[in-house]
Design an enzyme around this catalytic site. Structure first.
Site, PDB file in Angstrom:
ATOM      1  N   ARG A  67       5.602   3.702  25.348  1.00  0.00           N
ATOM      2  CA  ARG A  67       4.507   3.322  24.449  1.00  0.00           C
ATOM      3  C   ARG A  67       3.162   3.788  25.011  1.00  0.00           C
ATOM      4  O   ARG A  67       2.258   4.159  24.263  1.00  0.00           O
ATOM      5  CB  ARG A  67       4.437   1.794  24.332  1.00  0.00           C
ATOM      6  CG  ARG A  67       5.447   1.211  23.414  1.00  0.00           C
ATOM      7  CD  ARG A  67       5.284  -0.316  23.382  1.00  0.00           C
ATOM      8  NE  ARG A  67       6.349  -0.921  22.634  1.00  0.00           N
ATOM      9  CZ  ARG A  67       6.397  -0.986  21.310  1.00  0.00           C
ATOM     10  NH1 ARG A  67       5.411  -0.525  20.588  1.00  0.00           N
ATOM     11  NH2 ARG A  67       7.410  -1.537  20.702  1.00  0.00           N
ATOM     12  N   ARG A  93       2.838  -0.574  14.547  1.00  0.00           N
ATOM     13  CA  ARG A  93       3.192  -0.503  15.966  1.00  0.00           C
ATOM     14  C   ARG A  93       2.262  -1.419  16.753  1.00  0.00           C
ATOM     15  O   ARG A  93       1.116  -1.615  16.365  1.00  0.00           O
ATOM     16  CB  ARG A  93       3.021   0.934  16.490  1.00  0.00           C
ATOM     17  CG  ARG A  93       4.049   1.900  15.981  1.00  0.00           C
ATOM     18  CD  ARG A  93       3.756   3.295  16.502  1.00  0.00           C
ATOM     19  NE  ARG A  93       3.781   3.376  17.958  1.00  0.00           N
ATOM     20  CZ  ARG A  93       4.869   3.465  18.702  1.00  0.00           C
ATOM     21  NH1 ARG A  93       6.058   3.483  18.131  1.00  0.00           N
ATOM     22  NH2 ARG A  93       4.796   3.547  20.015  1.00  0.00           N
ATOM     23  N   ILE A  94       2.786  -1.930  17.862  1.00  0.00           N
ATOM     24  CA  ILE A  94       1.941  -2.725  18.751  1.00  0.00           C
ATOM     25  C   ILE A  94       1.195  -1.756  19.661  1.00  0.00           C
ATOM     26  O   ILE A  94       1.805  -0.834  20.214  1.00  0.00           O
ATOM     27  CB  ILE A  94       2.807  -3.692  19.579  1.00  0.00           C
ATOM     28  CG1 ILE A  94       3.435  -4.717  18.638  1.00  0.00           C
ATOM     29  CG2 ILE A  94       1.984  -4.385  20.655  1.00  0.00           C
ATOM     30  CD1 ILE A  94       4.326  -5.721  19.314  1.00  0.00           C
ATOM     31  N   HIS A 111      -4.365  -8.128   8.779  1.00  0.00           N
ATOM     32  CA  HIS A 111      -3.032  -8.736   8.740  1.00  0.00           C
ATOM     33  C   HIS A 111      -2.895  -9.541   7.452  1.00  0.00           C
ATOM     34  O   HIS A 111      -3.796 -10.318   7.108  1.00  0.00           O
ATOM     35  CB  HIS A 111      -2.822  -9.638   9.960  1.00  0.00           C
ATOM     36  CG  HIS A 111      -1.441 -10.213  10.006  1.00  0.00           C
ATOM     37  ND1 HIS A 111      -0.354  -9.463  10.382  1.00  0.00           N
ATOM     38  CD2 HIS A 111      -0.973 -11.441   9.676  1.00  0.00           C
ATOM     39  CE1 HIS A 111       0.733 -10.209  10.284  1.00  0.00           C
ATOM     40  NE2 HIS A 111       0.387 -11.409   9.872  1.00  0.00           N
ATOM     41  N   ASP A 147      -0.813  -9.612  16.829  1.00  0.00           N
ATOM     42  CA  ASP A 147      -1.709 -10.199  15.811  1.00  0.00           C
ATOM     43  C   ASP A 147      -2.452 -11.420  16.363  1.00  0.00           C
ATOM     44  O   ASP A 147      -2.623 -12.430  15.657  1.00  0.00           O
ATOM     45  CB  ASP A 147      -0.906 -10.584  14.551  1.00  0.00           C
ATOM     46  CG  ASP A 147      -0.238  -9.371  13.908  1.00  0.00           C
ATOM     47  OD1 ASP A 147      -0.843  -8.300  13.883  1.00  0.00           O
ATOM     48  OD2 ASP A 147       0.914  -9.511  13.446  1.00  0.00           O
ATOM     49  N   GLN A 175      -7.483  -8.817  -1.674  1.00  0.00           N
ATOM     50  CA  GLN A 175      -8.465  -9.433  -0.775  1.00  0.00           C
ATOM     51  C   GLN A 175      -8.644  -8.621   0.499  1.00  0.00           C
ATOM     52  O   GLN A 175      -9.741  -8.539   1.060  1.00  0.00           O
ATOM     53  CB  GLN A 175      -8.048 -10.874  -0.423  1.00  0.00           C
ATOM     54  CG  GLN A 175      -8.024 -11.803  -1.616  1.00  0.00           C
ATOM     55  CD  GLN A 175      -9.379 -11.865  -2.320  1.00  0.00           C
ATOM     56  OE1 GLN A 175     -10.413 -12.049  -1.681  1.00  0.00           O
ATOM     57  NE2 GLN A 175      -9.370 -11.685  -3.630  1.00  0.00           N
TER      58      GLN A 175
HETATM   59  C1  GAR Z   1      -1.157  -4.351   4.320  1.00  0.00           C
HETATM   60  O1  GAR Z   1      -0.778  -5.477   3.585  1.00  0.00           O
HETATM   61  C2  GAR Z   1      -1.475  -4.733   5.745  1.00  0.00           C
HETATM   62  O2  GAR Z   1      -2.129  -5.960   5.859  1.00  0.00           O
HETATM   63  C3  GAR Z   1      -0.104  -4.798   6.340  1.00  0.00           C
HETATM   64  O3  GAR Z   1       0.565  -3.683   5.820  1.00  0.00           O
HETATM   65  C4  GAR Z   1       0.035  -3.407   4.518  1.00  0.00           C
HETATM   66  C5  GAR Z   1      -0.389  -1.962   4.504  1.00  0.00           C
HETATM   67  O4  GAR Z   1      -0.861  -1.590   3.239  1.00  0.00           O
HETATM   68  N1  GAR Z   1      -0.143  -4.786   7.776  1.00  0.00           N
HETATM   69  C6  GAR Z   1       0.719  -5.455   8.526  1.00  0.00           C
HETATM   70  O5  GAR Z   1       1.626  -6.107   8.070  1.00  0.00           O
HETATM   71  C7  GAR Z   1       0.490  -5.332  10.018  1.00  0.00           C
HETATM   72  N2  GAR Z   1       1.103  -6.431  10.710  1.00  0.00           N
HETATM   73  P1  GAR Z   1      -1.681  -0.247   3.081  1.00  0.00           P
HETATM   74  O6  GAR Z   1      -0.916   0.833   3.850  1.00  0.00           O
HETATM   75  O7  GAR Z   1      -1.637  -0.001   1.588  1.00  0.00           O
HETATM   76  O8  GAR Z   1      -3.061  -0.462   3.613  1.00  0.00           O
END
Ligand code: GAR
Length: 203
Positions: A67, A93-94, A111, A147, A175
């Site tokens: 990583r 990814r972390i 998140h 997170d 949102q």
């Molecule tokens: C979003 O809902 C974001 O918050 C989530 O993935 C989606 C990406 O949408 N992220 C996570 O779950 C990270 N832990 P997008 O590619 O249309 O912006």
């Protein structure tokens, strides 16, 4: 106020990336997206970036032993692009201290839950299955945990009686598109101060 130079890391559809691009173009976010990197060659986020004339890169985890080596490559590309801020936008990814140490206090994430509830993957489904009445989204500074960094902004979204996980996720996403550019604007305006776990916002 200095314009942010944002490097965006994205794994998926890139709608949050689009929200950031649109607000930067409209002038409501003092920022320029200078680079979009994805770990997935087929991420639609890359198409969105190309359509907006933004430089893109694909860095695939399978090409790196660890990583840290992976993140060292990401750091190199971000530094070459002139990025001073890193926005994780649906980046699955972390990130390691290799990235965080290169951009101290400048890595943000969105998140799709009201942290610290439901960290990790499929947060909207986790919330829906748990039966919470309110979920939402969170923009936070990234630390080495999952997170877990200091929270900048949150937006609540009620869970409706006839919601499924995907209808809830769609309203949360609306949102996200509001609070992510807003959090970046507050950062650009120098209005965020981190005190321990708390992020204070000056008016
Ligand atoms: C979003 O809902 C974001 O918050 C989530 O993935 C989606 C990406 O949408 N992220 C996570 O779950 C990270 N832990 P997008 O590619 O249309 O912006």
């Amino acid at each position: 106020m200095q314009k942010l130079k944002i490097g965006v890391l994205a794994s998926g559809s890139g709608s949050n990336l689009q929200a950031i691009i649109d607000e930067a173009r409209a002038g409501t976010l003092p920022a320029e997206v200078v680079l979009v990197i994805s770990d997935k060659p087929d991420a639609y986020a890359l198409t969105r970036a190309e359509e907006a004339g933004i430089i893109t890169a694909v860095v695939e985890p399978k090409d790196f032993a660890t990583r840290e080596e992976y993140d060292a490559k990401i750091v190199k590309l971000l530094q070459l692009s002139g990025a001073d801020t890193v926005a994780l936008a649906g980046y699955l990814r972390i990130v390691t201290p290799t990235l965080l140490d290169a951009f101290p206090g400048r890595v943000l994430n969105i998140h799709p839950a009201l942290l610290p509830a439901f960290p990790g993957l499929h947060a909207q489904r986790q919330a829906w299955e748990h039966g919470v009445k309110v979920s939402g989204c969170t923009v936070h500074f990234v630390d080495a945990g999952l997170d877990s960094g200091p929270i900048i902004l949150q937006a609540p979204v009620p869970v409706l009686e006839d919601d499924e996980a995907d209808t809830l996720a769609a309203r949360i996403l609306e949102q996200e598109h509001i609070i992510y550019p807003l959090a970046l604007r507050l950062l650009a305006e120098g209005k965020l101060t981190v005190k321990g776990r708390r992020v204070l916002i000056s008016d």
